[in-house]
Design a protein around this motif. Structure first.
Motif, mmCIF file in Angstrom:
data_model
loop_
_atom_site.group_PDB
_atom_site.id
_atom_site.type_symbol
_atom_site.label_atom_id
_atom_site.label_comp_id
_atom_site.label_asym_id
_atom_site.label_seq_id
_atom_site.Cartn_x
_atom_site.Cartn_y
_atom_site.Cartn_z
ATOM 1 N N UNK A 101 0.777 -1.394 0.139
ATOM 2 C CA UNK A 101 -0.080 0.203 -0.035
ATOM 3 C C UNK A 101 0.673 1.148 0.089
ATOM 4 N N UNK A 102 0.258 2.281 -0.256
ATOM 5 C CA UNK A 102 0.596 3.095 -0.302
ATOM 6 C C UNK A 102 1.803 3.916 -1.610
ATOM 7 N N UNK B 89 -11.509 1.461 -2.020
ATOM 8 C CA UNK B 89 -11.093 2.407 -1.427
ATOM 9 C C UNK B 89 -11.459 3.738 -2.805
ATOM 10 N N UNK C 164 -10.091 5.734 -4.529
ATOM 11 C CA UNK C 164 -9.113 6.656 -4.418
ATOM 12 C C UNK C 164 -8.374 7.504 -5.502
ATOM 13 N N UNK D 21 -11.780 9.046 -6.145
ATOM 14 C CA UNK D 21 -11.927 10.510 -4.286
ATOM 15 C C UNK D 21 -10.125 11.907 -5.773
ATOM 16 N N UNK D 22 -9.643 11.091 -5.756
ATOM 17 C CA UNK D 22 -8.660 12.026 -6.965
ATOM 18 C C UNK D 22 -9.519 12.747 -8.419
ATOM 19 N N UNK E 188 5.353 17.497 -2.730
ATOM 20 C CA UNK E 188 4.139 17.422 -2.470
ATOM 21 C C UNK E 188 2.952 17.710 -2.732
ATOM 22 N N UNK E 189 3.357 18.341 -4.313
ATOM 23 C CA UNK E 189 2.034 19.272 -5.707
ATOM 24 C C UNK E 189 1.645 17.689 -5.252
ATOM 25 N N UNK F 47 0.716 15.632 -3.599
ATOM 26 C CA UNK F 47 -0.015 15.019 -2.466
ATOM 27 C C UNK F 47 -1.357 15.934 -2.887
ATOM 28 N N UNK F 48 -0.757 17.157 -2.656
ATOM 29 C CA UNK F 48 -1.859 18.339 -2.994
ATOM 30 C C UNK F 48 -3.154 18.647 -4.038
ATOM 31 N N UNK G 121 -4.661 15.914 -5.151
ATOM 32 C CA UNK G 121 -6.337 15.373 -4.992
ATOM 33 C C UNK G 121 -7.209 16.359 -4.108
ATOM 34 N N UNK G 122 -6.464 17.164 -3.333
ATOM 35 C CA UNK G 122 -6.997 17.186 -2.380
ATOM 36 C C UNK G 122 -7.985 18.407 -2.795
ATOM 37 N N UNK H 4 -3.664 20.904 -11.423
ATOM 38 C CA UNK H 4 -3.355 21.961 -10.208
ATOM 39 C C UNK H 4 -2.246 23.114 -10.401
ATOM 40 N N UNK I 19 -2.662 1.831 3.412
ATOM 41 C CA UNK I 19 -1.639 1.405 3.029
ATOM 42 C C UNK I 19 -0.206 2.371 3.473
ATOM 43 N N UNK J 180 -4.289 14.076 1.676
ATOM 44 C CA UNK J 180 -5.814 13.846 1.511
ATOM 45 C C UNK J 180 -6.177 12.400 1.318
#
Ligand SMILES: Nc1ncnc2c1ncn2[C@@H]1O[C@H](COP(=O)(O)OP(=O)(O)OP(=O)(O)O)[C@@H](O)[C@H]1O
Ligand SMILES: Nc1ncnc2c1ncn2[C@@H]1O[C@H](COP(=O)(O)OP(=O)(O)OP(=O)(O)O)[C@@H](O)[C@H]1O
Ligand SMILES: [Mg+2]
Ligand SMILES: [Mg+2]
Lengths: 265, 265
Positions: A11-12, A41, A43, A46-47, A226-227, A229-230, A232-233, A241, B11, B150
Motif C-alpha cells: 500500500x501507499x 477505496x 481513491x 476521489x483524486x 508535495x504538489x 499529494x496536494x 487530489x484534495x 493543479x 497502506x 488527502x
C-alpha cells in the motif's frame, strides 16, 4: 485499445497517483485515455473529485453486469475519461468469489466494448485478490510503481509469482512493461541499493520464459513532490493543479518514455 | 500487561515503523515491551531481521493453537521481545473465517498467558479483516498512525466506524488513545489542513459515547527521516541503527508523551 494494469499489493507506493497522472500526461501528448478505478477505496475517483453520490454507474455496476462500459464512462478532461467507484465495489470481491470464470469478467467486458480509446489504465487495489486478478487477466501491459524502500520490496516476490501464474494459466499475452520508481529521493543510499537489487533481478530474467523478460526500470523517476499529494484534495490532476511542478514534469517525461517503449511492441 | 493495536487500513502510513520504534523507545524508558506481528506481510518481523526460516513458532501457530504465547516470544533487545510471522499467516484469515468467536481468539490467548510485560504492541495489516478485528477485540488502547495526505484520510471514516462497532458489540473497554502524524513534513499547507480537519472531528466527539471521545492528536510528530526507512534493511530499530537521528528523537519523544498520557487511565 491497449490495456495497462497499475499494480503493487504494497500500500501507499504511488499506484493511484501514477494511474491518474500518467493518464493525464498521455492525454496531454494527444492519446485518448480511459482510467478505471478498480480499488474499493475509490481513491482514483476521489483524486478526480468524484464523490460517488450521483447516479452514474461505476465499476461495481460494470462487473456485476448492471451497466455496459459505455454507460459507465464519464468525461474528465480533453481525451481523458474514467470509470469511477466507491466502497460498494468491495461487495464485488465477495459476489465474484463463487462465480465461474471469476477472474475474466473484466477481460470479457473490455473485449466486447465499443468504447474507442488508445489506452485503458486500471488502478488496482493494494492486494492480490479477485479484483487485481481481473485486471491482470484483462491487460497486455503491467506497470509496477515501487517506493525505493526496504519494506516496500519485501512483497515483490509474491507479486511476480502472481503475474507468472496468470501469464501461464489464463493470459499468455501478459507482459511487465516496467517498474517505476515513485517518491524517489535521489542521493539516498537506500534508493541506490533497491535499484541495484532490481536491476540484478531483471538481468537474470532476460530471455527466460517469464512475463518480465523484457521489463525495465523506467529511466524516468517520479521525485517526491508535495504538489502530487496536494492535487487530489483539489480533485484535479497535477497538470491542472500545478503544471510547472516537478510532479507534472516527471509524469510528462514518463509518458514520453512509455510511448517510446511501447510503440512497436 | 496493557495491549495496544497499531492500526490503519490505509497502506504505507507508518504502522510497522511506529510499532517497532515506539516499542523500542518504551524499552529505552525502562518499560518491558512485547511486539506482535499480526500482518501476513511480516514486515515487523523483517524490520527486526527475522526471515521466518527457523523453527520458532510464530503468530500463525499462536492463533491456530499450535503454540502458547510463551513458546512464540523471542528476544529482540533489553526489555524488548517479539512474536514474529511470515506470509503463512494469510492462511489464518481463511481458517478463522468459519470459526465460532473468530474475532476473540487473540483476546483469549493474551488473557490466559503467563507472559509478564508492561506493554503489548500489535502491528496490524492494512485491512479491516479478521486479523485486525482480533487486535481490536484484544486491546484497550488504539494508536492510529496517519500520513497527513488527502488520499490517506479518505478511509478514516470506515476505520472509526469499525472501531465503534467493535466497542459496542464485543470490547466496551476499547479506547482510541491517539492519532499520530507520521512522515510529517512541517510547513506544508496539506499537513496543516489535515490536522485542522482531524482536530475539528475530535472536538465534535468530546464527551460523546464513542471510543475516541478522549482521543488526541499527539503533539509529537514523526518527521520524514530517511534513517527510519533505512533501519529495516539492517534488521534493527532506529535506536540501534541511528540513535542520534531525528527518527530516534521523535520516537523517544512519543514514548514520553505516550507514558504521560496513559498513566492514570
Ligand atoms: N511522488 C510523490 N510525491 C509526494 N507524494 C506522493 C507521490 N506519489 C504519491 N504521493 C502521495 O503518497 C500517498 C500514496 O500514494 P498513492 O495513494 O498514489 O499510492 P497507492 O499505491 O495508490 O496507495 P494504495 O495502496 O492505498 O492504493 C498519497 O497520499 C499520494 O498523494
Ligand atoms: N517517518 C518516516 N520517514 C521516512 N520513511 C518512513 C517513515 N515512516 C515510515 N517510513 C517508510 O515508509 C514506508 C511505509 O512505512 P510502514 O511500512 O511503517 O507503513 P505501514 O503502514 O506499516 O505499511 P503497510 O500498510 O504496508 O503495513 C516504509 O518503507 C518505511 O520504512
Ligand atoms: Mg491507490
Ligand atoms: Mg506495516
Amino acid at each position: 485499445m491497449r490495456c495497462v494494469a497499475v499494480i503493487n499489493q504494497k500500500g501507499g507506493v504511488g499506484k493511484t497517483t501514477t494511474a491518474v497522472n500518467l493518464g493525464a500526461a498521455l492525454a496531454e501528448r494527444g492519446q485518448s485515455v480511459l482510467l478505471i478505478d478498480l480499488d474499493p477505496q475509490g481513491h482514483l475517483s476521489a483524486h478526480l473529485g468524484f464523490d460517488g453520490r450521483d447516479d452514474v454507474p461505476g465499476t461495481y455496476e460494470l462487473l456485476s453486469g448492471a451497466a455496459s462500459l459505455a454507460d459507465a464512462v464519464r468525461p474528465v478532461g480533453p481525451r481523458l475519461s474514467a470509470v469511477t467507484t466507491d466502497i460498494g465495489l468491495a461487495g464485488a470481491e465477495v459476489e465474484l468469489a463463487g462465480t465461474i470464470g471469476r477472474e475474466v469478467i473484466l477481460r470479457d467486458l473490455l473485449g466486447a466494448s465499443t468504447v474507442a480509446c488508445d489506452w485503458v489504465l486500471i488502478d488496482c487495489p493494494p492486494s492480490l485478490g479477485i479484483l487485481t486478478l481481473n485486471a491482470l487477466c484483462a491487460v497486455t501491459d503491467v506497470l509496477i510503481p515501487l517506493q525505493p524502500h526496504y519494506l516496500a520490496m519485501q512483497g515483490a516476490g509474491k507479486l511476480f509469482e502472481t503475474i507468472a501464474l496468470v501469464g501461464r494459466r489464463i493470459n499468455p499475452a501478459l507482459r511487465v512493461t516496467g517498474l517505476l520508481m515513485c517518491m524517489y529521493e535521489s542521493g539516498t543510499r537506500l534508493a541506490a541499493e533497491v535499484v541495484e537489487e532490481l536491476e540484478r533481478f531483471l538481468a537474470e530474467s532476460r530471455g527466460r520464459d517469464c512475463p518480465w523478460r523484457d521489463a525495465r526500470i523506467f529511466r524516468t523517476r517520479i521525485r517526491r513532490n508535495i504538489k502530487l499529494a496536494e492535487s487530489p484534495s483539489h480533485g484535479r490532476t497535477v497538470f491542472d493543479y500545478a503544471p510547472r511542478s516537478h510532479g507534472a514534469e516527471d509524469y510528462l517525461a514518463l509518458a514520453d518514455e512509455w510511448l517510446s517503449v511501447t510503440c512497436g511492441t
